[in-house]
Design a protein around this motif. Structure first.
Motif, PDB file in Angstrom:
ATOM      1  N   PHE A   4      -4.161 -11.082   6.708  1.00  0.00           N
ATOM      2  CA  PHE A   4      -2.597 -10.329   6.626  1.00  0.00           C
ATOM      3  C   PHE A   4      -2.227 -10.564   8.117  1.00  0.00           C
ATOM      4  O   PHE A   4      -2.695 -10.205   9.130  1.00  0.00           O
ATOM      5  CB  PHE A   4      -2.904  -8.690   6.411  1.00  0.00           C
ATOM      6  N   LEU A  18       0.353 -11.842   3.258  1.00  0.00           N
ATOM      7  CA  LEU A  18      -1.123 -12.349   3.172  1.00  0.00           C
ATOM      8  C   LEU A  18      -0.872 -13.973   3.022  1.00  0.00           C
ATOM      9  O   LEU A  18      -0.199 -14.605   2.553  1.00  0.00           O
ATOM     10  CB  LEU A  18      -1.699 -11.815   1.801  1.00  0.00           C
ATOM     11  N   LYS A  46      -5.449  -4.732  -0.872  1.00  0.00           N
ATOM     12  CA  LYS A  46      -7.028  -5.005  -0.777  1.00  0.00           C
ATOM     13  C   LYS A  46      -7.570  -4.364  -2.088  1.00  0.00           C
ATOM     14  O   LYS A  46      -8.563  -5.128  -2.781  1.00  0.00           O
ATOM     15  CB  LYS A  46      -7.825  -4.299   0.304  1.00  0.00           C
ATOM     16  N   VAL A  96      -4.649 -14.744  -4.472  1.00  0.00           N
ATOM     17  CA  VAL A  96      -4.615 -13.274  -3.644  1.00  0.00           C
ATOM     18  C   VAL A  96      -5.968 -12.791  -3.687  1.00  0.00           C
ATOM     19  O   VAL A  96      -6.363 -11.925  -3.319  1.00  0.00           O
ATOM     20  CB  VAL A  96      -3.298 -12.659  -4.226  1.00  0.00           C
ATOM     21  N   ALA A 100      -7.249 -11.520  -0.329  1.00  0.00           N
ATOM     22  CA  ALA A 100      -7.092 -10.179  -0.023  1.00  0.00           C
ATOM     23  C   ALA A 100      -8.207  -9.227   0.160  1.00  0.00           C
ATOM     24  O   ALA A 100      -7.871  -8.618   1.185  1.00  0.00           O
ATOM     25  CB  ALA A 100      -6.022  -9.570  -1.096  1.00  0.00           C
TER      26      ALA A 100
END
Length: 108
Positions: A4, A18, A46, A96, A100
């Protein structure tokens, strides 16, 4: 591993992106008024990214494809870039999901 990347915009708001392992932006936040609120947004990404039900897949008016990541309350916490195909968008979602949850936070 992704990360991030945080920054303060010209409007004084706090933002994060991200980034995938290749440093490509895969998710962009809305603006936040405080650093603490931005970090709460990162934690929400997250938490929600691993669950496919939090991804809203959409088509734009110009024929491109994108997705939004939503929190449990339905609020959008991140938006994707525009993709040329459904398959590319779906690959972005998978990126993602993968990047993440464990991504560190760094200042740009």
């Amino acid at each position: 591993m992704g990360k991030f990347a945080t920054k303060i915009g010209k409007d004084g708001q706090h933002y994060f992106n991200l980034l995938a392992t290749n440093s490509q932006v895969i998710l962009t936040s809305e603006g936040y008024t405080t650093t603490a609120a931005m970090h709460n947004g990162i934690e929400s990404v997250k938490k929600n990214a691993p669950d496919d039900k939090h991804f809203e897949r959409a088509d734009s008016k110009n024929g491109k494809f994108y997705f939004n990541l939503k929190a449990s309350n339905g609020q959008v916490i991140g938006k994707s870039q525009m993709y040329e195909s459904v398959a590319s968008r779906d690959n972005g979602i998978e990126s993602v999901k993968k990047n993440a949850p464990e991504a560190p936070t760094v200042a740009e």
